[in-house]
Design a protein around this motif. Structure first.
Motif, PDB file in Angstrom:
ATOM      1  N   TYR A 123      -9.138  47.739  22.828  1.00 34.61           N
ATOM      2  CA  TYR A 123      -9.200  46.618  22.187  1.00 34.61           C
ATOM      3  C   TYR A 123      -9.532  47.271  21.083  1.00 34.61           C
ATOM      4  N   THR A 124     -10.836  46.380  21.173  1.00 39.54           N
ATOM      5  CA  THR A 124     -11.836  46.786  19.911  1.00 39.54           C
ATOM      6  C   THR A 124     -11.560  47.379  18.416  1.00 39.54           C
ATOM      7  N   THR A 125     -11.009  48.749  19.151  1.00 41.15           N
ATOM      8  CA  THR A 125     -10.609  50.273  18.338  1.00 41.15           C
ATOM      9  C   THR A 125      -9.340  49.309  17.241  1.00 41.15           C
ATOM     10  N   ALA A 126      -8.384  48.974  18.505  1.00 46.10           N
ATOM     11  CA  ALA A 126      -7.564  49.335  18.279  1.00 46.10           C
ATOM     12  C   ALA A 126      -6.942  47.888  17.077  1.00 46.10           C
ATOM     13  N   SER A 127      -7.883  46.897  17.391  1.00 46.71           N
ATOM     14  CA  SER A 127      -7.271  44.921  16.985  1.00 46.71           C
ATOM     15  C   SER A 127      -8.252  45.921  15.425  1.00 46.71           C
ATOM     16  N   GLU A 128      -9.608  45.790  15.088  1.00 46.43           N
ATOM     17  CA  GLU A 128     -10.173  46.898  13.691  1.00 46.43           C
ATOM     18  C   GLU A 128      -9.347  47.621  12.772  1.00 46.43           C
ATOM     19  N   VAL A 129      -8.277  48.879  13.976  1.00 48.67           N
ATOM     20  CA  VAL A 129      -7.211  49.554  12.909  1.00 48.67           C
ATOM     21  C   VAL A 129      -6.331  48.112  12.322  1.00 48.67           C
ATOM     22  N   ALA A 130      -6.137  47.469  12.668  1.00 41.84           N
ATOM     23  CA  ALA A 130      -4.917  46.616  12.563  1.00 41.84           C
ATOM     24  C   ALA A 130      -5.246  46.030  11.569  1.00 41.84           C
ATOM     25  N   THR A 131      -6.177  45.102  11.796  1.00 38.42           N
ATOM     26  CA  THR A 131      -6.936  44.341  11.381  1.00 38.42           C
ATOM     27  C   THR A 131      -7.263  44.664   9.361  1.00 38.42           C
ATOM     28  N   MET A 132      -7.788  46.095   9.193  1.00 36.95           N
ATOM     29  CA  MET A 132      -8.030  46.473   7.899  1.00 36.95           C
ATOM     30  C   MET A 132      -6.989  46.655   7.845  1.00 36.95           C
ATOM     31  N   ASP A 133      -6.021  47.264   8.818  1.00 38.55           N
ATOM     32  CA  ASP A 133      -3.834  47.512   7.978  1.00 38.55           C
ATOM     33  C   ASP A 133      -3.923  46.044   6.916  1.00 38.55           C
ATOM     34  N   PHE A 134      -3.628  45.038   8.233  1.00 41.12           N
ATOM     35  CA  PHE A 134      -3.460  43.794   7.118  1.00 41.12           C
ATOM     36  C   PHE A 134      -4.440  42.647   6.782  1.00 41.12           C
ATOM     37  N   ARG A 136      -5.768  45.024   4.111  1.00 37.46           N
ATOM     38  CA  ARG A 136      -5.345  45.618   2.699  1.00 37.46           C
ATOM     39  C   ARG A 136      -4.163  45.272   2.137  1.00 37.46           C
ATOM     40  N   ASN A 137      -2.837  45.546   3.327  1.00 41.22           N
ATOM     41  CA  ASN A 137      -1.524  45.311   2.538  1.00 41.22           C
ATOM     42  C   ASN A 137      -0.764  44.177   2.102  1.00 41.22           C
ATOM     43  N   GLU A 138      -2.124  43.073   3.238  1.00 40.67           N
ATOM     44  CA  GLU A 138      -0.955  41.720   3.021  1.00 40.67           C
ATOM     45  C   GLU A 138      -2.044  40.526   2.679  1.00 40.67           C
ATOM     46  N   LEU A 139      -2.579  41.026   2.370  1.00 43.40           N
ATOM     47  CA  LEU A 139      -3.907  40.104   2.015  1.00 43.40           C
ATOM     48  C   LEU A 139      -4.748  39.779   1.173  1.00 43.40           C
ATOM     49  N   SER A 140      -4.211  41.322   0.545  1.00 43.70           N
ATOM     50  CA  SER A 140      -4.815  42.014  -1.113  1.00 43.70           C
ATOM     51  C   SER A 140      -6.224  42.342  -1.133  1.00 43.70           C
ATOM     52  N   THR A 141      -7.033  42.606   0.271  1.00 43.24           N
ATOM     53  CA  THR A 141      -8.624  42.600  -0.011  1.00 43.24           C
ATOM     54  C   THR A 141      -8.476  43.979  -0.200  1.00 43.24           C
ATOM     55  N   PRO A 142      -9.574  44.269  -0.765  1.00 39.65           N
ATOM     56  CA  PRO A 142     -10.379  46.176  -1.291  1.00 39.65           C
ATOM     57  C   PRO A 142     -11.171  46.274   0.472  1.00 39.65           C
ATOM     58  N   VAL A 143      -9.811  47.135   0.604  1.00 42.24           N
ATOM     59  CA  VAL A 143     -10.462  47.906   2.410  1.00 42.24           C
ATOM     60  C   VAL A 143     -10.168  48.983   2.787  1.00 42.24           C
ATOM     61  N   PRO A 144     -11.509  49.964   2.956  1.00 41.66           N
ATOM     62  CA  PRO A 144     -11.275  51.048   3.647  1.00 41.66           C
ATOM     63  C   PRO A 144     -10.000  51.819   4.263  1.00 41.66           C
ATOM     64  N   GLN A 196     -10.963  34.565  -0.696  1.00 43.21           N
ATOM     65  CA  GLN A 196     -11.204  33.809   0.537  1.00 43.21           C
ATOM     66  C   GLN A 196      -9.903  33.482   0.790  1.00 43.21           C
ATOM     67  N   LYS A 197      -9.808  32.940  -0.744  1.00 35.10           N
ATOM     68  CA  LYS A 197      -8.409  32.140  -1.306  1.00 35.10           C
ATOM     69  C   LYS A 197      -7.069  33.110  -0.351  1.00 35.10           C
ATOM     70  N   ALA A 198      -7.410  34.075  -0.901  1.00 32.66           N
ATOM     71  CA  ALA A 198      -6.134  35.283  -0.662  1.00 32.66           C
ATOM     72  C   ALA A 198      -5.720  35.115   1.187  1.00 32.66           C
ATOM     73  N   TRP A 199      -7.390  34.728   1.919  1.00 27.05           N
ATOM     74  CA  TRP A 199      -7.056  35.300   3.761  1.00 27.05           C
ATOM     75  C   TRP A 199      -6.055  33.754   4.109  1.00 27.05           C
ATOM     76  N   MET A 200      -6.923  33.051   2.896  1.00 23.60           N
ATOM     77  CA  MET A 200      -5.765  31.369   3.399  1.00 23.60           C
ATOM     78  C   MET A 200      -3.911  31.603   2.744  1.00 23.60           C
ATOM     79  N   SER A 201      -4.231  32.765   2.790  1.00 22.60           N
ATOM     80  CA  SER A 201      -2.254  33.134   2.050  1.00 22.60           C
ATOM     81  C   SER A 201      -1.555  32.741   3.151  1.00 22.60           C
TER      82      SER A 201
END
Length: 568
Positions: A123-134, A136-144, A196-201
């Motif tokens: 769960y920990t790894t699977a969630s972290e990977v999906a979160t970074m993807d989301f 980065r690509n859905e909330l326009s935040t610079p993430v590796p 943070q404003k982007a995270w609330m989109s």
């Protein structure tokens, strides 16, 4: 096509001629060693623990095949294992091992492996990977960008869960923050506020943590709510069990209880109470508190009183919840915005290039996320309201050291106030959530989250005060006149008061220990390895002095010995 001959190498009495390409391969293979030779790669080496060290070290040790991790790192960017020429271990985190892999052309990637204490397997790894993807690509935040990963330790050659990701660009904020003037710092605050404003989109209709829907059985995506209030079905991502630290730490990881996802804020907050109840009732030994020093004459923690406090919390919870649905909505947020997790441009430090460490991110009510970023925290009175703080009127009368501290506090408070004002202007919903965080209702929900460890005495005393503030609680105001649902006899009130006084005395005793230790005080129970023996020796002296002063019998001496939290 002929290749230019490289210099000759002598091997076993023979002279061998290599092309340039062959030489590179030969050198890489000749000097490549087994990366698994150093056991420090598996152990926690950043500090020593002053309590229960064998256990703390065990849950931070992870065995992995570093050669295979290097191979995965190389192949994730089109290289071969032999072309990985250097591996460096980053300083240990509390929950992960991280390595920097360098290829023969200088390209670098990062490998991250969770410790056993990081979370439940998969769960920990699977969630972290999906979160970074989301993010980065859905909330326009610079993430590796994640390059390769596995959440199944038994099904990959590394023998552990891992994530291979891009190396974060820029420098960590903590390297440049001390040199930044107030203007540059505020520019950075504005940048973070925009993210943070982007995270609330996007908000969610469930509470928990984020995953790929393909990694959760019998779940087909999730529903996202846009800023305009419209819903859209998201098929690639899904909300699943939480990976939040409060559902894992202090032995909670081994207890069975509801980890979500939850369909309402009341369900989520109820689950917090039932989680603490399950742990209090089922753990063989309650975790020791480092907030108070409890023994004869102070306060004695007990399962019975913890259970009573949690039952009271569950009874009163509906009245604590805010009626403003916008600040209860479910948002995904970074869990730890401190200076080591923010990477900035070295020449333009207000420009954020990457935000790392999304492990344990949760989709929670906005009011649980709403606080100033951790990098703005400071020692001193909190910034409240929107008016700038007053500069000390007696500044000229202070000595140079006092002036330096006063000036630093003024700048820190000014920056925190600027963040509040910016948020109130640009992100009103987040500001309302921050304001709710200053209410008794929020405090009563917040403090209940850690009653397994400490606080039940003061929590029960605070409930007596809540009875006097009953009509001001959100749920009471929304539903009209409601009688206070709990009853306490005069004997109950007296007992609760005595417990609270004893708990305060215990906290004052621990504060005296902290002051005696000074810079040796073990934040999170840890000291630097070279200071371990010194800290142990000083703690032993402090314990001897305290017991001599506090114990009035052999039985009390024994009780203080048993309650001392810094022994293994």
């Amino acid at each position: 096509m002929l290749h230019k001959a490289a210099p000759t190498l002598q091997s076993q009495g023979r002279i061998t001629l290599f092309t340039t390409g062959q030489l590179k391969t030969h050198l890489s293979q000749s000097f490549h060693r087994s990366w698994d030779a150093n056991d420090d790669s598996y152990d926690y080496t950043r500090g020593r623990f002053l309590s229960n060290e064998p256990h703390e070290m065990k849950i931070r040790r992870v065995k992995l095949n570093l050669n295979e991790l290097a191979k995965s790192a190389a192949e994730s960017i089109g290289f071969t294992y032999s072309q990985c020429v250097r591996i460096e271990k980053f300083p240990d985190g509390m929950f992960n091992k991280a390595f920097l892999f360098t290829m023969q052309d200088g390209t670098q990637v990062v490998g991250k492996v969770p410790n056993p204490n990081a979370g439940r397997p998969h769960y920990t790894t699977a969630s972290e990977v999906a979160t970074m993807d989301f993010v980065r690509n859905e909330l326009s935040t610079p993430v590796p960008r994640v390059l390769a990963w596995s959440s199944e330790a038994n099904e990959n050659p590394v023998g552990a869960e891992y994530i291979i990701m891009e190396k974060a660009e820029g420098v960590q904020l903590d390297k440049v923050w001390p040199k930044m003037d107030i203007k540059k710092r505020f520019e950075l605050v504005k940048t973070i506020a925009e993210y943070q404003k982007a995270w609330m989109s996007r908000s969610f209709t469930q509470y928990g943590s984020l995953y790929y829907s393909s990694g959760l059985p019998n779940i087909e995506g999730c529903v996202l709510v846009k800023e305009d209030g419209s819903n859209c079905k998201e098929h690639r991502f899904a909300v699943g069990p939480t990976t939040g630290r409060e559902f894992l730490d202090d032995g909670r990881i081994d207890v069975d209880f509801d980890r979500g996802p939850w369909g309402s804020v009341h369900q989520y907050k109820s689950a917090v109470g039932f989680r603490e109840l399950a742990c209090v009732q089922n753990m063989a030994r309650l975790p020791r508190s480092f907030l108070g020093l409890y023994g004869p004459g102070t306060y004695t923690p007990s399962r019975f009183k913890k259970i009573a406090a949690l039952q009271h919390y569950l009874c009163l919870l509906p009245y604590f919840l805010p009626t403003d649905k916008s600040i209860s909505s479910a948002f995904l947020w970074h869990p730890d915005l401190h200076t080591e997790n923010i990477f900035v441009h070295p020449d333009r430090p207000s420009e954020v290039l990457s935000i790392i460490d999304w492990q344990s991110s949760e989709i929670l009510p906005l009011f649980d996320h709403a606080r100033q970023p951790y990098f703005l925290d400071y020692d001193g009175p909190p910034a409240t309201g929107l008016d700038p703080p007053e500069f000390p009127k007696n500044f000229d009368e202070l000595d140079p050291d006092e002036q330096r501290r006063a000036h630093g506090l003024y700048l820190n408070m000014s920056l925190a106030t600027l963040y509040r004002k910016l948020t109130s202007t640009k992100n009103g919903t987040l500001f309302r959530a921050m304001e709710f965080g200053q209410t008794p209702s929020f405090d009563m929900m917040l403090f209940a989250q850690n009653l397994l460890i400490d606080g039940e005495a003061l929590y029960r005393a605070r409930i007596l005060d809540i009875e006097q503030e009953w009509s001001s609680l959100p749920g009471v105001q929304a539903s009209g006149t409601q009688p206070f649902p709990l009853e306490f006899s005069a004997e109950d009130v007296n007992s609760i008061g005595e417990d609270a006084d004893g708990a305060i005395e215990g906290m004052e005793l621990m504060q005296s220990v902290k002051e005696s230790l000074g810079e040796l005080w073990p934040e999170k129970g840890i000291v630097r390895p070279e200071r371990y023996d010194e800290a142990k020796r000083l703690l032993k002296e402090i314990k001897t002095e305290l017991i001599a002063r506090l114990a009035h019998s052999e039985a009390e001496s024994k009780a203080w010995e048993e309650s001392w939290p810094f022994d293994d």
